[in-house]
Design a protein around this motif. Structure first.
Motif, short mmCIF file in Angstrom:
data_model
loop_
_atom_site.label_atom_id
_atom_site.label_comp_id
_atom_site.label_asym_id
_atom_site.label_seq_id
_atom_site.Cartn_x
_atom_site.Cartn_y
_atom_site.Cartn_z
N PRO A 196 0.83 -1.21 0.00
CA PRO A 196 0.00 0.00 0.00
C PRO A 196 0.86 1.26 0.00
O PRO A 196 1.94 1.31 0.60
CB PRO A 196 -0.79 -0.12 1.30
CG PRO A 196 -0.73 -1.56 1.68
CD PRO A 196 0.60 -2.05 1.18
N VAL A 198 0.95 5.16 1.13
CA VAL A 198 0.31 6.12 2.03
C VAL A 198 0.35 7.49 1.36
O VAL A 198 1.43 7.98 0.99
CB VAL A 198 1.02 6.19 3.39
CG1 VAL A 198 0.27 7.16 4.32
CG2 VAL A 198 1.11 4.80 4.02
N ILE A 221 -3.57 4.07 1.21
CA ILE A 221 -4.08 4.50 2.51
C ILE A 221 -4.05 6.02 2.50
O ILE A 221 -2.98 6.63 2.39
CB ILE A 221 -3.21 3.96 3.67
CG1 ILE A 221 -3.21 2.43 3.64
CG2 ILE A 221 -3.71 4.48 5.01
CD1 ILE A 221 -2.25 1.81 4.64
#
Length: 306
Positions: A196, A198, A221
């Motif tokens: 993921p 951020v 995220i």
């Protein structure tokens, strides 16, 4: 309906209570005792209540009189504050100064400036806000702030004065125990596909939004500020670029590790910006001191003598 309770009547009531006699209050107010008595008698007549218990030797308020005085003192204080604010505005000092700090910076250097400013102008209310990416310019364009510190890129519209603070360096960082630390560098973009990313969401309300930290990861995220992005990456929740000056402590403490990508992210120029024509003394004071500061790639915003 016009209230019979005037500022003069409240001031007279206050003086009598503090001095404990009509005569002493008259001396304080530079009036004859009969003038003080007339003011109170007239107020009692207009209100239809007795404010003083005249069966006592000293001037003592009745319960209703105490209520009028306690509430009246708040009105007197507000009147004094309003008078001071008018005088302050007449002298060129803002009643309120709204400062927006871009999330890419920490607030500590600005707190130091505010502390110094309060020593010379404590009556100006300082209102701080935080914006992200285009949100800083958006706040200035939309008149939600008077001064932006750390605005990234160029102004989306004319009419602003700008002073460059320097360039923010961005480093690709991951938690020290992240699997990517086991790979050889520089990492190709394909290496981060399984992790993921951020990203920090743009806080713009009217301008086209963009986000910080966009890479070719498969999942994202989204967090509201740089601080949250740093925390998320320290916990290993995701990866991404971070402002170098914001993560030096995390690097030294062994919470983050830097990795090199095949395509590094270029630095971003940040600036101080304010609306042309704003002649407030408080704004001028902050701008002059910010113009003496610069962005150190490792330490963040610093005074010229540091």
């Amino acid at each position: 309906m016009v209230s019979p309770i005037s500022l003069d009547a409240l001031q007279t009531l206050d003086a009598i209570d503090r001095r404990k006699s009509f005569a002493a209050a008259a001396d304080e107010l530079f009036r004859v005792p009969s003038a003080v008595s007339y003011t109170i008698n007239k107020l009692e007549e207009d209100l239809g209540v007795e404010l003083f218990d005249r069966t006592r030797r000293k001037a003592e308020l009745t319960p209703i009189g105490r209520l009028v005085l306690e509430q009246g003192r708040q009105i007197l204080k507000a009147s004094e504050e309003l008078t001071a604010l008018v005088s302050q505005a007449k002298d060129g000092w803002e009643v309120e100064l709204r400062i927006c700090i871009d999330s890419v910076l920490t607030c500590e250097p600005v707190y130091d400036l505010i502390e110094s400013f309060q020593r010379i102008q404590p009556k100006t209310e300082i209102r701080l806000s935080e914006e992200v990416l285009g949100g800083s310019w958006d706040a200035l364009c939309d008149d939600r702030c008077d001064l932006v510190i750390g605005a990234e890129g160029v102004s989306p519209m004319p009419g602003f004065s700008i002073h460059s603070l320097g360039e923010v360096e961005f480093k690709f960082a991951v938690a020290v125990d992240h699997p990517l630390t086991e790979l050889a560098t520089p990492l190709p973009s394909s290496a981060i596909q399984d992790y993921p990313i951020v990203i920090v969401a743009d806080s713009s309300q009217h301008s086209p939004a963009r986000s910080m930290g966009l890479l070719d990861g498969r999942s994202r995220i989204v967090v509201p500020t740089i601080k949250h992005k740093i925390e998320a990456q320290c916990k290993g929740l995701g990866v991404g670029y971070l402002p170098y000056h914001r993560i030096t402590d995390a690097l030294e403490e062994g919470r983050l590790a830097l990795l090199t990508l095949e395509t590094p992210r270029p630095p971003e120029e940040i600036s101080v910006a304010w609306r042309r024509g704003n002649s407030g003394k408080g704004l001028k004071w902050f701008v002059e001191r910010l113009q003496q500061m610069t962005l150190d790639p490792k330490r963040g915003l610093q005074s010229a003598d540091n």
